[in-house]
Design an enzyme around this catalytic site. Structure first.
Site, mmCIF file in Angstrom:
data_model
loop_
_atom_site.group_PDB
_atom_site.id
_atom_site.type_symbol
_atom_site.label_atom_id
_atom_site.label_comp_id
_atom_site.label_asym_id
_atom_site.label_seq_id
_atom_site.Cartn_x
_atom_site.Cartn_y
_atom_site.Cartn_z
ATOM 1 N N ASP A 212 -66.504 -28.540 -81.746
ATOM 2 C CA ASP A 212 -65.416 -27.695 -81.260
ATOM 3 C C ASP A 212 -65.398 -26.344 -81.973
ATOM 4 O O ASP A 212 -64.585 -25.484 -81.645
ATOM 5 C CB ASP A 212 -64.074 -28.415 -81.450
ATOM 6 N N SER A 236 -58.598 -25.322 -76.460
ATOM 7 C CA SER A 236 -59.509 -26.226 -75.755
ATOM 8 C C SER A 236 -58.727 -26.993 -74.694
ATOM 9 O O SER A 236 -57.618 -27.478 -74.958
ATOM 10 C CB SER A 236 -60.148 -27.210 -76.738
ATOM 11 N N GLN A 286 -67.528 -27.624 -72.556
ATOM 12 C CA GLN A 286 -66.097 -27.479 -72.800
ATOM 13 C C GLN A 286 -65.535 -26.357 -71.946
ATOM 14 O O GLN A 286 -66.193 -25.336 -71.743
ATOM 15 C CB GLN A 286 -65.800 -27.159 -74.270
#
Length: 293
Positions: A212, A236, A286
């Site tokens: 991430d 996110s 993502q």
């Protein structure tokens, strides 16, 4: 390892041990686990933390010989770092070679994160993979503190030390923004900044935590903007990871990321992890909220 010490006197191994402790969840009841956030946390829980902890919770209910091969997750609400997070595991299926788990992370009585993970008993099969990009080795590149020299105050929490050693192959986005942006690609060598125990699930969870980091930077890089240096609101939204081959998260991995598209205040980023031998070990996708004000 570099043996560096941060402003509070913690050396690299201590910071990594703190990450290992962060991922060592407390079992409350069958299929229910509790995790905490670091003492010095930003306003919201770091997305990689909640994803890593949720995967730990799922993995604790699966036989050790079945390794994680994929996960799909949604970030539903911002996490509150001041209170514990409860992880409820649903044992969806235990098949002959695949195991499926669903995990919901809960705070203040509401779901903040949901994860589905699949585990697979190792099998032999066909093999192929894309080649690793030709990049400089990590030992030849500046450390993150060297890259951040002179801009720490402007980057705020994005300059805060983490237990992952990052080495940018190309100029970092806070440098390229001064030149109006670049092609939406980011290449970073990374590894845990200390030694990890020999626990396969832990290494997968540490990589989930690290995946991430820097990923959405590739979307912002196209437009010459960067987090706290500009008026950017981001978070996110969802995250998917596929693990292809065994690896150690405390050895150098190249994170090659790019952003194929952004629209509707959302940016999509994809990433590939390669080990130092050039093997493709994981793939990441993502989508994130990106409001440039």
């Amino acid at each position: 390892m570099s043996g560096a010490r941060d402003a509070e006197g913690a050396d690299d191994q201590t910071v990594v041990d703190q990450l290992v402790s962060l991922l060592d969840l407390e079992k409350i009841e069958e299929n229910i686990y509790r995790g905490i956030s670091p003492e010095h946390s930003p306003v919201r829980v770091f997305g990689g933390q909640v994803a890593g902890q949720a995967l730990v919770a799922a993995g604790r209910t699966v036989p050790a010989e079945r390794g994680v091969h994929s996960l799909h997750a949604y970030f539903i609400r911002g996490g509150d770092p001041s209170v514990p997070i409860l992880y409820e595991v649903d044992r969806i299926r235990d098949g002959r070679s695949f195991t499926t788990r669903r995990v919901v992370a809960i705070q203040h009585g509401k779901a903040i994160f949901a994860l589905s993970a699949s585990f697979h008993l190792a099998e032999e099969g066909i093999e192929h993979a894309v080649q690793m990009p030709d990049v400089d080795p990590p030992e030849s590149l500046p450390t993150l503190p060297e890259r951040l020299s002179g801009v720490e105050d402007r980057l705020g929490i994005h300059a805060r030390r983490r237990p992952i050693d990052l080495r940018y192959v190309n100029d970092p986005p806070w440098v390229t923004r001064e030149n109006g942006g670049r092609e939406g690609r980011n290449q970073v060598w990374m590894r845990a900044d200390g030694r990890l125990p020999d626990d396969g699930l832990l290494h997968v969870c540490v990589l989930t935590y690290a995946s991430d980091m820097t990923l959405l930077d590739s979307a912002l890089a196209r437009h010459g903007v960067y987090w706290e240096m500009d008026k950017v609101l981001g978070a996110s939204l969802d995250h998917a990871l596929w693990f292809h081959r065994p690896f150690r998260a405390d050895e150098w991995l190249l994170y090659d990321t790019e952003s194929p598209t952004a629209s509707g205040a959302r940016g999509l980023a994809t990433g590939r992890f390669f080990d130092s031998d050039g093997r493709l070990i994981a793939t990441v996708v993502q989508e994130g909220l990106l409001r440039v004000l």
